[in-house]
Write an enzyme that holds these catalytic residues in place. Sequence first.
Site, mmCIF file in Angstrom:
data_model
loop_
_atom_site.group_PDB
_atom_site.id
_atom_site.type_symbol
_atom_site.label_atom_id
_atom_site.label_comp_id
_atom_site.label_asym_id
_atom_site.label_seq_id
_atom_site.Cartn_x
_atom_site.Cartn_y
_atom_site.Cartn_z
ATOM 1 N N HIS A 138 0.842 -1.199 0.000
ATOM 2 C CA HIS A 138 0.000 0.000 0.000
ATOM 3 C C HIS A 138 0.879 1.252 0.000
ATOM 4 C CE1 HIS A 138 -3.513 2.459 1.599
ATOM 5 N NE2 HIS A 138 -2.488 3.179 2.008
ATOM 6 N N GLU A 139 1.897 1.271 0.870
ATOM 7 C CA GLU A 139 2.761 2.444 0.963
ATOM 8 C C GLU A 139 3.651 2.599 -0.271
ATOM 9 O OE1 GLU A 139 2.106 4.594 3.133
ATOM 10 O OE2 GLU A 139 0.779 3.315 4.310
ATOM 11 N N HIS A 142 1.629 4.365 -2.741
ATOM 12 C CA HIS A 142 1.653 5.818 -2.507
ATOM 13 C C HIS A 142 2.903 6.445 -3.119
ATOM 14 C CE1 HIS A 142 -1.834 6.604 -0.087
ATOM 15 N NE2 HIS A 142 -1.460 5.857 0.945
ATOM 16 N N GLU A 189 -6.241 6.701 -0.990
ATOM 17 C CA GLU A 189 -6.129 5.557 -0.083
ATOM 18 C C GLU A 189 -6.733 4.304 -0.716
ATOM 19 O OE1 GLU A 189 -4.489 5.251 2.803
ATOM 20 O OE2 GLU A 189 -3.752 7.260 2.370
#
Length: 359
Positions: A138-139, A142, A189
Amino acid sequence: MTDMTKGSAPSRRRQRFPEISTRAWEHPADRSGLVALRKLTGFDDVLKKLAGLVSERSVRLMFLATAVKASERQFPELYDMVRDAAYILDLEKVPDLYVSQDPKVNAYCIGMETPVIVVTTGLVELMDEEELRAVIGHEVGHAMSGHAVYRTMLLILTNLAARIAWIPLGNLAVMAMITALKEWFRKAELSSDRAGLLAGQDLQASMRSLMKLAGGASLAEMNVDAFLEQAEEYDKAGDLRDSVLKLLQVLPQSHPFAVVRVAKLKKWAESEEYRSIMAGAYPRRGDDPEATVSSQWKAAAESYSQSVKDSKDPLMGLLRDLGNGVGTVGGKLRDTFTGAGRGNGSSNGAAKNGGDSQD
């Protein structure tokens, strides 16, 4: 940052996505804004200069001084996970990963020129291996999408709002921009949840990680299917009053609520778009310059429209009715908030007198 060309690639066998574009996992509402920003000549340079206001270099030095940098000798399993995620999503330069002593469960990606991923000890202790892979993926998502642009813009505007709070109209305009950016960030997100799924390739682990954010470590006391049912219950709400309350509750949030994220991720994992990516049919980075702003905005509009169609929320139902020319806003709200019945024909009378709203 670590160079992926040095050392061996992670050995864990998962499907890799060579040359994958971030457009593959970005939510349409997130992607449309990003494509528009990327088309603005010099925008990146401007944001990098603005990022200097929050002292990105200072933040990096602070983590070097106060946190533990993951490596082959420190938190080696986490180090392998971030390398693995970068390898799968075809990110050549692996972001540095820091573990920060903090009981709060959190993970974030900061920095625009050289992104840094930070996970707290609270998160590391809460998640199992596969859940951590989803969070780190997930990061990495980003970092690849450049979502630090939102965080930088939000921070600058929030500081500006504090300085001009005494100017009613000026502050109102800034707060409107902050609200819009938070909506953008919430969609970012959802984008990164998708990146986490592509990196970990374990839907159950991705959903468990989100469920744990809501309920803590007692996994034996929780159930993903029941949590999804809870998400459906939240979507249905009760009546228009609950819908309004939900809207007011989400507006100040930078992240979507956990039940919403789980439901959205599961829906995407069951979509043709996800199946195509897993089959190797996904947007490539080489085609990014050809992505038009208009087509991305159209996709975003269609996404919002589809959300209204699919939602069981009473307010969304009202919007569908209005789009179809059924009833009036006043009649619907009166019936809901006063308990007035529809059998007396008053609503029909209003409709016959030109009360319909059609676009």
